[in-house]
Design an enzyme around this catalytic site. Structure first.
Site, PDB file in Angstrom:
ATOM      1  N   SER A   2      62.270  -3.503 -19.473  1.00 25.31           N
ATOM      2  CA  SER A   2      62.757  -3.555 -18.081  1.00 25.31           C
ATOM      3  C   SER A   2      61.656  -3.073 -17.145  1.00 25.31           C
ATOM      4  O   SER A   2      60.768  -2.320 -17.561  1.00 25.31           O
ATOM      5  CB  SER A   2      63.966  -2.629 -17.934  1.00 25.31           C
ATOM      6  N   TYR A  61      67.895   5.860 -19.155  1.00 21.59           N
ATOM      7  CA  TYR A  61      67.610   4.424 -19.265  1.00 21.59           C
ATOM      8  C   TYR A  61      66.108   4.170 -19.074  1.00 21.59           C
ATOM      9  O   TYR A  61      65.481   3.469 -19.866  1.00 21.59           O
ATOM     10  CB  TYR A  61      68.423   3.665 -18.217  1.00 21.59           C
TER      11      TYR A  61
HETATM   12  P1  NAP Z   1      74.994  -6.987 -20.282  1.00 15.70           P
HETATM   13  O1  NAP Z   1      75.385  -8.179 -19.489  1.00 15.70           O
HETATM   14  O2  NAP Z   1      75.677  -5.688 -20.026  1.00 15.70           O
HETATM   15  O3  NAP Z   1      75.108  -7.372 -21.853  1.00 15.70           O
HETATM   16  C1  NAP Z   1      74.770  -6.393 -22.802  1.00 15.70           C
HETATM   17  C2  NAP Z   1      74.811  -7.013 -24.175  1.00 15.70           C
HETATM   18  O4  NAP Z   1      74.429  -6.007 -25.130  1.00 15.70           O
HETATM   19  C3  NAP Z   1      76.195  -7.475 -24.574  1.00 15.70           C
HETATM   20  O5  NAP Z   1      76.060  -8.618 -25.385  1.00 15.70           O
HETATM   21  C4  NAP Z   1      76.723  -6.298 -25.385  1.00 15.70           C
HETATM   22  O6  NAP Z   1      77.694  -6.633 -26.357  1.00 15.70           O
HETATM   23  C5  NAP Z   1      75.455  -5.856 -26.093  1.00 15.70           C
HETATM   24  N1  NAP Z   1      75.507  -4.467 -26.555  1.00 15.70           N
HETATM   25  C6  NAP Z   1      75.668  -3.343 -25.822  1.00 15.70           C
HETATM   26  N2  NAP Z   1      75.642  -2.268 -26.620  1.00 15.70           N
HETATM   27  C7  NAP Z   1      75.465  -2.736 -27.882  1.00 15.70           C
HETATM   28  C8  NAP Z   1      75.352  -2.123 -29.148  1.00 15.70           C
HETATM   29  N3  NAP Z   1      75.397  -0.789 -29.293  1.00 15.70           N
HETATM   30  N4  NAP Z   1      75.173  -2.906 -30.237  1.00 15.70           N
HETATM   31  C9  NAP Z   1      75.118  -4.259 -30.124  1.00 15.70           C
HETATM   32  N5  NAP Z   1      75.217  -4.908 -28.941  1.00 15.70           N
HETATM   33  C10 NAP Z   1      75.387  -4.134 -27.848  1.00 15.70           C
HETATM   34  O7  NAP Z   1      73.443  -6.663 -20.117  1.00 15.70           O
HETATM   35  P2  NAP Z   1      72.233  -7.614 -19.652  1.00 15.70           P
HETATM   36  O8  NAP Z   1      72.057  -7.429 -18.202  1.00 15.70           O
HETATM   37  O9  NAP Z   1      72.367  -8.960 -20.227  1.00 15.70           O
HETATM   38  O10 NAP Z   1      71.025  -6.827 -20.359  1.00 15.70           O
HETATM   39  C11 NAP Z   1      70.474  -7.223 -21.602  1.00 15.70           C
HETATM   40  C12 NAP Z   1      69.204  -6.435 -21.839  1.00 15.70           C
HETATM   41  O11 NAP Z   1      68.302  -6.662 -20.752  1.00 15.70           O
HETATM   42  C13 NAP Z   1      69.405  -4.934 -21.919  1.00 15.70           C
HETATM   43  O12 NAP Z   1      68.523  -4.373 -22.871  1.00 15.70           O
HETATM   44  C14 NAP Z   1      69.020  -4.459 -20.534  1.00 15.70           C
HETATM   45  O13 NAP Z   1      68.592  -3.125 -20.521  1.00 15.70           O
HETATM   46  C15 NAP Z   1      67.893  -5.418 -20.210  1.00 15.70           C
HETATM   47  N6  NAP Z   1      67.631  -5.580 -18.777  1.00 15.70           N
HETATM   48  C16 NAP Z   1      68.605  -6.010 -17.929  1.00 15.70           C
HETATM   49  C17 NAP Z   1      68.304  -6.147 -16.576  1.00 15.70           C
HETATM   50  C18 NAP Z   1      69.305  -6.615 -15.562  1.00 15.70           C
HETATM   51  O14 NAP Z   1      69.003  -6.541 -14.353  1.00 15.70           O
HETATM   52  N7  NAP Z   1      70.478  -7.117 -15.950  1.00 15.70           N
HETATM   53  C19 NAP Z   1      67.025  -5.834 -16.111  1.00 15.70           C
HETATM   54  C20 NAP Z   1      66.065  -5.406 -17.014  1.00 15.70           C
HETATM   55  C21 NAP Z   1      66.376  -5.280 -18.347  1.00 15.70           C
HETATM   56  P3  NAP Z   1      79.275  -6.643 -25.963  1.00 15.70           P
HETATM   57  O15 NAP Z   1      79.479  -7.885 -25.133  1.00 15.70           O
HETATM   58  O16 NAP Z   1      79.976  -6.720 -27.279  1.00 15.70           O
HETATM   59  O17 NAP Z   1      79.528  -5.394 -25.199  1.00 15.70           O
END
Ligand code: NAP
Length: 250
Positions: free
Chosen positions: A141, A154
């Site tokens: 990130s 985080y």
């Molecule tokens: P999201 O929409 O909240 O989705 C999170 C995903 O991770 C879901 O599939 C969830 O599964 C899974 N998950 C959470 N805890 C878990 C665990 N302990 N074991 C296995 N699976 C788990 O998040 P996102 O925005 O797509 O983010 C995905 C990644 O990108 C993360 O690492 C986040 O830090 C990174 N990121 C996001 C952003 C942003 O702006 N959105 C920016 C930079 C980086 P369930 O559906 O079963 O809960």
């Protein structure tokens, strides 16, 4: 593919399937969402299966690796995408150990030890001639370098993913396993839904040069390019997908 049920992970699953990879769609709790990603991939002629597992839990990590090998007989790519944000988004002076443990277990311990067992399996598969090379992609990130004082755990987890990427890149290059970090900026997903209005305003004001939200597909495109072998003399890179947020201006 960890955390493939929603958001960025779901988009990466679809992209990998389009590129011809069979995809294990991991999820923690959202079984229905994971099954619908699988159904979508199969409807397009791709190969996919869903697998529940908490990446923070050793037994679950072993089970996920076994499921990939049982379902597909090989492991070419690991994408460490599953992640959670800081619980309660508290100021660091009020931050809790509960949030620290949850965030670090999911965002750092899980990826580290899953990479460890996946890499050992990939080494075996490469030496046996079953796969030509391997990739480990860590979804980090901009929080690896941009401070948010209400999400200290985080930020620390994502910053550490940068070093983890370099460590595995160094250790695995002789084995033909290439390791990269993809650093998304602010991407529209369930994770950022609670802060949508704040970023709508900041984006309009020009917080980063490309004035729009990032999409999960923007991140999936970067992952797709890497695992397609586009960067054939690279490992340990950090690919920014952040609308130019890292550009400093005066
Ligand atoms: P999201 O929409 O909240 O989705 C999170 C995903 O991770 C879901 O599939 C969830 O599964 C899974 N998950 C959470 N805890 C878990 C665990 N302990 N074991 C296995 N699976 C788990 O998040 P996102 O925005 O797509 O983010 C995905 C990644 O990108 C993360 O690492 C986040 O830090 C990174 N990121 C996001 C952003 C942003 O702006 N959105 C920016 C930079 C980086 P369930 O559906 O079963 O809960």
């Amino acid at each position: 593919m960890t955390g493939g049920s929603r958001g960025i992970g779901a988009a990466i699953c679809r992209r990998l399937a389009k590129l011809g990879f069979a995809v294990l769609v991991n999820y923690a709790r959202s079984a229905d969402a994971a099954e619908s990603v699988v159904a979508e991939i199969r409807a397009e002629g791709g190969i996919a299966a869903a697998a529940q597992g908490d990446v923070g839990c050793n037994e679950d990590r072993q089970r996920l690796l076994a499921a990939a090998l049982r379902e597909f007989g090989r492991l070419d790519v690991l994408v460490n995408n599953a992640g959670i944000t800081s619980v309660g988004r508290r100021d660091i002076l009020e931050a809790t150990e509960e949030s620290w443990d949850a965030v670090l277990d999911t965002n750092l311990k899980g990826p580290f030890f899953l990479s460890q067992i996946a890499a050992k399996e990939m080494i075996h598969l490469i030496r046996a001639g079953i796969i030509p090379e391997g990739y480990i992609i860590n979804i980090s990130s901009i929080s690896a370098f941009a401070v948010s004082t209400n999400r200290g755990d985080y930020c620390i987890s994502k910053s550490a993913i940068g070093m983890m990427t370099k460590l595995f890149a160094q250790r695995l290059a002789d084995e033909r396993i290439f390791v990269h970090e993809v650093c998304p900026g602010v991407i529209e997903s369930d994770m950022t839904a609670p802060v949508k209005e704040k970023y709508d305003r900041l984006i309009a004001e020009g917080l980063w040069p490309i004035r729009r939200w990032g999409s999960p597909e923007d991140v999936a495109s970067a992952v797709g390019a890497i695992v397609s072998g586009t960067f054939s003399f690279s490992t340990g890179n950090c690919f920014l997908v952040d609308g130019g947020f890292h550009v400093r201006t005066l």
